[in-house]
Scaffold this active site. Structure first.
Site, PDB file in Angstrom:
ATOM      1  N   CYS A   2       0.802  -1.224   0.000  1.00  7.38           N
ATOM      2  CA  CYS A   2       0.000   0.000   0.000  1.00  7.38           C
ATOM      3  C   CYS A   2       0.836   1.276   0.000  1.00  7.38           C
ATOM      4  O   CYS A   2       0.291   2.372  -0.145  1.00  7.38           O
ATOM      5  CB  CYS A   2      -0.928   0.021   1.211  1.00  7.38           C
ATOM      6  SG  CYS A   2      -1.692  -1.566   1.562  1.00  7.38           S
ATOM      7  N   HIS A   6      -3.729   7.924   5.357  1.00  6.46           N
ATOM      8  CA  HIS A   6      -3.840   6.548   4.873  1.00  6.46           C
ATOM      9  C   HIS A   6      -5.245   6.034   5.194  1.00  6.46           C
ATOM     10  O   HIS A   6      -5.863   5.393   4.361  1.00  6.46           O
ATOM     11  CB  HIS A   6      -2.764   5.675   5.514  1.00  6.46           C
ATOM     12  CG  HIS A   6      -2.614   4.339   4.875  1.00  6.46           C
ATOM     13  ND1 HIS A   6      -2.326   4.183   3.538  1.00  6.46           N
ATOM     14  CD2 HIS A   6      -2.726   3.079   5.381  1.00  6.46           C
ATOM     15  CE1 HIS A   6      -2.254   2.897   3.239  1.00  6.46           C
ATOM     16  NE2 HIS A   6      -2.495   2.208   4.339  1.00  6.46           N
ATOM     17  N   GLU A  56      -2.442   5.849  13.155  1.00  7.08           N
ATOM     18  CA  GLU A  56      -2.144   7.038  12.369  1.00  7.08           C
ATOM     19  C   GLU A  56      -2.511   8.306  13.126  1.00  7.08           C
ATOM     20  O   GLU A  56      -1.775   9.303  13.095  1.00  7.08           O
ATOM     21  CB  GLU A  56      -2.868   6.992  11.038  1.00  7.08           C
ATOM     22  CG  GLU A  56      -2.484   8.129  10.110  1.00  7.08           C
ATOM     23  CD  GLU A  56      -3.018   7.972   8.693  1.00  7.08           C
ATOM     24  OE1 GLU A  56      -2.554   8.710   7.801  1.00  7.08           O
ATOM     25  OE2 GLU A  56      -3.906   7.118   8.477  1.00  7.08           O
ATOM     26  N   LYS A  64     -10.149   7.102   0.865  1.00  9.79           N
ATOM     27  CA  LYS A  64     -10.592   5.700   0.821  1.00  9.79           C
ATOM     28  C   LYS A  64     -12.047   5.544   1.239  1.00  9.79           C
ATOM     29  O   LYS A  64     -12.678   4.533   0.928  1.00  9.79           O
ATOM     30  CB  LYS A  64      -9.695   4.837   1.724  1.00  9.79           C
ATOM     31  CG  LYS A  64      -8.274   4.686   1.215  1.00  9.79           C
ATOM     32  CD  LYS A  64      -7.450   3.812   2.160  1.00  9.79           C
ATOM     33  CE  LYS A  64      -6.017   3.699   1.718  1.00  9.79           C
ATOM     34  NZ  LYS A  64      -5.271   4.981   1.793  1.00  9.79           N
ATOM     35  N   HIS A  72      -9.763   1.005  -0.984  1.00  6.22           N
ATOM     36  CA  HIS A  72      -8.308   1.030  -0.871  1.00  6.22           C
ATOM     37  C   HIS A  72      -7.673   0.644  -2.211  1.00  6.22           C
ATOM     38  O   HIS A  72      -7.756  -0.506  -2.638  1.00  6.22           O
ATOM     39  CB  HIS A  72      -7.882   0.043   0.219  1.00  6.22           C
ATOM     40  CG  HIS A  72      -6.478   0.201   0.692  1.00  6.22           C
ATOM     41  ND1 HIS A  72      -5.502   0.838  -0.054  1.00  6.22           N
ATOM     42  CD2 HIS A  72      -5.869  -0.209   1.843  1.00  6.22           C
ATOM     43  CE1 HIS A  72      -4.367   0.810   0.620  1.00  6.22           C
ATOM     44  NE2 HIS A  72      -4.565   0.186   1.771  1.00  6.22           N
ATOM     45  N   PHE A  76       0.921  -2.721   4.664  1.00  4.50           N
ATOM     46  CA  PHE A  76       1.135  -4.050   5.202  1.00  4.50           C
ATOM     47  C   PHE A  76       2.638  -4.347   5.194  1.00  4.50           C
ATOM     48  O   PHE A  76       3.353  -3.996   4.260  1.00  4.50           O
ATOM     49  CB  PHE A  76       0.433  -5.095   4.330  1.00  4.50           C
ATOM     50  CG  PHE A  76      -0.993  -5.357   4.712  1.00  4.50           C
ATOM     51  CD1 PHE A  76      -1.696  -4.501   5.527  1.00  4.50           C
ATOM     52  CD2 PHE A  76      -1.652  -6.483   4.225  1.00  4.50           C
ATOM     53  CE1 PHE A  76      -3.016  -4.747   5.862  1.00  4.50           C
ATOM     54  CE2 PHE A  76      -2.964  -6.749   4.549  1.00  4.50           C
ATOM     55  CZ  PHE A  76      -3.654  -5.884   5.373  1.00  4.50           C
TER      56      PHE A  76
END
Length: 434
Positions: free
Chosen positions: A181, A322, A333, A354, A359, A418
Site C-alpha cells: 500500500c 492513509h 495514524e 478511501k 483502498h 502491510f
C-alpha cells in the site's frame, strides 16, 4: 543559476496528473467526485463472489474503454487490468503537463524516467490447481500443464511498466516498486530524489493496482482485514476513523503524475500544479497486517518529510491520511499525527479518500497526492464519508461527510502499508519562483 532548495538540491514541480479510479476515468472526474463526496463503492463484479464473505469493492466505472484510453502500440492486447489503468493514467498525465513524448526538447530521452508502484506478479492459482489435479489423477509427480503464452505475458509484472517507459519516450531511470500500500508513495518519493539529485529531469511517477480477483479477496478475507458487514449496504462500508469501522474495502485504479525540474518546467511554460517539498520513508516491521499502536514508523516518516520540507507543523493545513477504516490503523495514524504535530494536530484537517473509493493498494498514496494537489489548487478539502459515530480515541478534525472550503498552503500525504513500509510526502504551493 539553477533553482535549488536550501540543501542545494533541485526543486521539483508537479506539472501533470492522470487518473483512472472508482470515482472517474480521468483526473478531473476523480477530483470532482471527491469534492462532491460521492461514494463509488458497490457490488464486486470481477468474478462470481456469491459464496464469498466479501462481495463489495470500489471498481473502475464500466465507461472506461481501454481501446480509446490506451494506445494500441502499448501491447494493449496482452496488458493486465491494472496495467491498462496505469497506461491510461500515464497518457493523461503527459497531456495534462503539455508534454509531447515524441519530442526531444526540453527533455532528451536520457533525462526522462518512470517510477511506478504496483503489485508484484504472482502465479495463477487456478493453473496451479490444474497441475495438482493432473498429478493426482495420473500419479505422476512431475506432470505439468503448460500455461498459455498469453497468460505468461499478462502475468508479467514488468509488461505494463515497460509500455509506460515507451509511452514516455524514456531511456533514463526505470523504477518498479512493490511495497504494497506504500508502493506509489515510494515511487513518487524516489522520482523526487532522482530529479533533486540530477539523475533525471522529468519523471512520470505514481501507481496502479487491481487486487480484485478471487485469490486476492480470499487472501484478504482470511487475514480478516476486510469488512464483511456491509455487503447489502456498500455505500456505508468504508468508514475511516468512525467508531463502527470494521475493515477496509478493496478498490482499484491508477494515478500518475509528471514531476519536473522546476527551473526547466518554468522555462517551457509548464502548468505548475504544486511543488514537492519533502519525502520520508521508514520501516517499522511490527506485524504483517497492523501498524504499531503507538504510531512508530509513521512518526519517523512524517518527521523526516516535514524536516526536509523546511516547514513547521503550523504550516501544514491538510493531511491526506492513509485512513484505511481498519480498527488498528486509524488509531495508530491518529496517534502518530498527534505526536508529530502536538497542539497543531487540532488546527489542521485530516481526511481519507478511501472512504469514497476503497483502498487502491499500490495506487493509494498517489490518489492521496491527487487529493492534496486539488486542495492546494481549489482551496477545497475532500471529506471523510460515513463518519457517523465518533470514536473517543480519534478526536481530530476528519472533515466528516462534506468537502470543506478552506485555504491550503501545504499538505502531507501518508501511506502506511502491510509489512510495515511507511512513506510520507509534503507538497505545497510553489513560492519564490526563480
Amino acid at each position: 543559476m539553477r533553482a535549488t532548495n536550501a540543501a542545494g538540491l533541485r526543486r521539483v514541480a508537479v506539472t501533470g496528473v492522470g487518473a483512472v479510479t472508482p470515482l472517474g476515468v480521468d483526473a478531473p472526474s476523480t477530483w470532482a467526485g471527491m469534492m462532491a463526496g460521492r461514494n463509488a463503492i458497490g457490488p464486486l463484479t470481477t468474478f462470481d463472489c456469491t459464496t464469498f464473505p466479501v462481495r463489495i469493492a470500489g471498481l473502475v466505472p464500466g465507461s472506461f474503454d481501454p481501446d480509446t484510453a490506451v494506445p494500441a502500440a502499448a501491447d494493449r492486447r496482452w496488458m493486465s487490468r491494472p496495467g491498462l489503468f496505469g497506461l491510461a493514467a500515464v497518457g493523461e498525465a503527459l497531456r495534462s503537463a503539455d508534454l509531447d513524448p515524441s519530442a526531444e526538447d526540453p527533455y532528451p530521452a536520457a533525462e526522462r524516467g518512470v517510477a511506478m508502484g504496483a503489485s508484484v506478479g504472482r502465479p495463477d492459482l487456478k493453473h496451479v490447481l490444474k497441475i495438482s489435479e493432473l498429478r493426482s489423477r495420473t500419479g505422476q509427480p512431475d506432470a505439468f500443464v503448460p500455461p498459455a503464452p498469453s497468460a505468461t505475458l499478462t502475468g508479467n509484472q514488468n509488461l505494463a511498466l515497460n509500455a509506460m517507459v515507451r509511452l514516455v519516450g524514456a531511456t533514463g531511470p526505470m523504477v518498479g516498486i512493490h511495497t504494497a500500500c506504500a508502493g506509489s508513495g515510494h515511487a513518487l518519493g524516489e522520482a523526487f530524489r532522482l530529479i533533486q539529485e540530477g539523475d533525471a529531469a522529468m519523471m512520470v511517477a505514481g501507481g496502479y493496482d487491481s487486487l480484485t480477483t478471487w485469490a486476492d479477496i480470499l487472501g484478504f478475507g482470511l487475514l480478516g482485514a476486510m469488512t464483511v458487514r456491509y455487503n447489502d449496504n456498500p455505500a456505508k462500508a468504508s468508514r475511516p476513523f468512525d467508531a463502527d469501522r470494521s475493515g477496509f474495502v478493496i478498490g482499484e485504479g491508477a494515478v500518475a503524475f509528471v514531476l519536473e525540474d522546476l527551473e526547466t518546467a518554468l522555462r517551457r511554460g509548464a502548468p505548475i500544479l504544486a511543488e514537492l517539498l519533502g519525502y520520508g520513508s521508514t520501516m517499522n516491521a511490527w506485524r504483517i497486517t497492523d501498524s504499531p499502536p503507538d504510531g512508530s514508523g509513521a512518526i519517523e516518516a512524517m518527521e523526516s518529510a516535514l524536516g526536509e520540507s523546511g516547514l513547521g507543523t503550523g504550516n501544514i493545513d491538510f493531511i491526506a491520511a492513509h485512513g484505511t477504516s481498519t480498527p488498528g490503523n486509524d488509531v495508530s495514524e491518529t496517534r502518530a499525527i498527534k505526536k508529530v504535530f502536538g497542539d497543531d494536530a487540532y488546527r489542521l484537517v485530516v481526511s481519507s479518500p478511501k472512504s469514497m473509493t476503497g483502498h487502491l493498494t499500490a495506487a493509494a498514496a498517489a490518489l492521496n497526492l491527487l487529493a492534496a494537489v486539488g486542495a492546494l489548487r481549489d482551496s477545497v478539502v475532500p471529506p471523510t464519508l460515513n463518519l457517523d459515530t465518533p470514536d473517543r480515541a480519534l478526536d481530530l478534525d476528519y472533515v466528516p461527510h462534506r468537502a470543506r472550503a478552506m485555504p491550503v498552503r501545504a499538505a502531507m500525504i501518508n501511506a502506511l502499508a502491510f509489512g510495515g513500509s511507511n512513506t510520507c510526502l509534503v507538497v505545497g504551493t510553489p513560492e519564490e519562483l526563480p
